[in-house]
Design an enzyme around this catalytic site. Structure first.
Site, short mmCIF file in Angstrom:
data_model
loop_
_atom_site.label_atom_id
_atom_site.label_comp_id
_atom_site.label_asym_id
_atom_site.label_seq_id
_atom_site.Cartn_x
_atom_site.Cartn_y
_atom_site.Cartn_z
CB SER A 108 -0.95 -0.04 1.20
OG SER A 108 -1.89 0.99 1.16
CG ASP A 247 -2.83 4.08 -1.42
OD1 ASP A 247 -3.58 3.86 -2.39
OD2 ASP A 247 -2.85 3.38 -0.38
CG ASP A 249 -3.07 -0.48 -2.30
OD1 ASP A 249 -3.08 0.71 -1.89
OD2 ASP A 249 -3.71 -1.38 -1.74
CG ASP A 251 -6.43 0.77 -0.91
OD1 ASP A 251 -5.54 1.64 -0.77
OD2 ASP A 251 -6.48 -0.27 -0.22
#
Length: 455
Positions: A108, A247, A249, A251
């Site tokens: 992430s 960000d 990833d 989400d």
């Protein structure tokens, strides 16, 4: 429930250190495959279970992808590979392709040297704690390879990016477009680099893509949702109407307006919730977390919208949404869930929901969020030894009660252990910045003393 590997958002750590090693990740793939096979689920092209694997842009993704693929194949599970794709894209494709589960290789918002593994169920939701516990239990068993004729196969999903782009666009009303808007899209050099800019461009916006040149080591490096000042600067440099930052990833969402003002998850969720209520589309209230700002809660209350607080983590927000039959939830960090559109937090989908509200109401982000006066928050991470029982410490208890009593109804105190690193997070929220800082620092020093650590 004590777990050895899984935290609040899957398994995460520095690559090369347990549990993010080739050996453990291979075993994880095998254990997950055996767990899926044990429930009798068959959702692949044949009679075997099948799993989708996606990743972000970290260099270590190649290594971990290969280890997972080997472990799953050894368990007799077919593997579908889609390469770099945002976490919510994996959730969507897992559901759309009717597969047994989805796996995301990503840490992430963490630096590139970290990586992690998280799972989605066949319905596109985070795995329940009980299933993660079952996978952990199987990791204690010796690895037994399936017979040669029963080994899993691997397939490449060549149209994954296009499928997900079309899905994101489908969540925006057909009668609306983004023509006339210049939007800076900061992809954090992450998984959304080849997805987010096309979505906004194909809906009509003049897109300025930044943070869209991943090289394997620059993910989240001074860009993206965790570095919103970069977004604000780029919006002003390019004289854009809006800025959208993801960000690594994809989400987590942060937005900026034409003046460079930055808006966090609480403010954006307020805009979405008020728009749903305006359209008579809001089912129930809104689910936030223990970290949701008190000013956000008060603003919702003035609009007649209830805020329910879940534990920190978008999986717990989702659980409450499902349990209550509600649609909207999220975290102030920018994980926003529109359950009528997707099964998990999705930065692109949430950004489109905000833009829809602003376009239909012919307003600005500043005006749409003017009712939200965020209380200053101070967050301090206090190092602690893994397994230290801070709840049983009399010193910590006294310090916490003193802060709570001093603040009264003018603030909040929250202590919670991190799900990804050995720290206790101290959050103090107050009407005045000086009060938040003072009580947070006093409490953090008391905890560090009790834990035998230094700040």
């Amino acid at each position: 429930m004590h777990r050895h590997y899984f935290g609040t958002d899957g398994i995460r750590g520095r690559v090369g250190d347990a549990p993010i090693t080739p050996e453990l990740v291979l075993k994880l793939g095998w254990a997950a495959g055996r767990t899926l096979a044990a429930d009798g689920t068959s959702r692949g092209r044949g009679e075997r279970p099948a799993v989708l694997i996606g990743k972000d842009t970290r260099l270590s993704g190649y290594l971990l992808e290969a280890a997972l693929e080997a472990g799953l194949a050894a368990a007799g599970v077919d593997v579908y590979l889609c390469g770099p794709l945002p976490t919510p894209g994996i959730a969507y494709l897992t559901r759309a392709l009717r597969l047994s589960a989805g796996i995301v290789i990503s840490a992430s918002h963490n630096p590139y040297a970290d990586n992690g593994i998280k799972f989605f169920s066949h319905g596109g939701a985070k795995l329940p704690d009980a299933v993660e516990a079952a996978i952990e239990a199987r990791m204690e068993e010796p690895l037994a390879c399936a017979p040669p004729a029963d080994l899993g196969r691997a397939y490449r999903v060549s149209d994954a990016v296009g499928r997900y782009i079309e899905f994101c666009k489908s969540t925006f009303p057909n009668e609306l477009d983004l023509r006339g808007l210049r939007i800076v899209v900061d992809c954090a050099h992450g998984a959304g680099y080849h997805v987010a800019p096309p979505v906004f461009h194909e809906l009509g916006a003049d897109v300025v893509a930044v943070g869209a040149d991943p090289n394997g080591t620059n993910i989240n490096a001074g860009v993206g949702a965790t570095h919103p000042r970069h977004l604000a600067e780029q919006v002003k440099v390019h004289r854009a109407d809006f800025g959208v930052a993801l960000d690594g990833d994809g989400d987590r969402l942060v937005m900026a307006d034409s003046g460079g003002a930055v808006y966090d998850g609480d403010q954006l969720l307020y805009v979405i919730a008020c728009d749903y209520r305006r359209r008579a589309a809001l089912s129930g209230g809104v689910v936030g977390t223990l970290m949701s700002n008190l000013g956000f809660e008060q603003a919702l209350a003035r609009e007649g919208i209830t805020l329910a607080r879940a534990a920190v983590g978008d999986r717990y927000v989702l659980e409450q949404l499902i349990e209550r039959g509600w649609q909207l939830g999220g975290e102030n960090s920018g994980h926003l869930i529109c359950l009528d559109k997707h099964t998990t937090g999705d930065a692109i989908v949430a950004a489109l929901a905000v833009l829809r509200a602003l376009i239909e109401q012919k307003t600005t982000l500043a005006k749409a969020t003017s009712a939200v006066t965020l209380f200053p928050q101070r967050l301090i991470n206090v190092p602690i030894a893994r397994g230290w029982d801070w709840r049983s410490s009399a010193t910590v208890g006294r310090a916490e009660r003193a802060a709570v009593d001093a603040l009264g109804e003018a603030g909040r105190v929250l202590l919670r252990p991190s799900g990804t690193e050995p720290v206790l997070r101290v959050m103090v929220e107050a009407r005045e910045r000086t009060l938040a800082d003072r009580h947070a620092e006093t409490l953090a020093h008391a905890i560090a003393t009790a834990a035998g650590q230094t700040l």
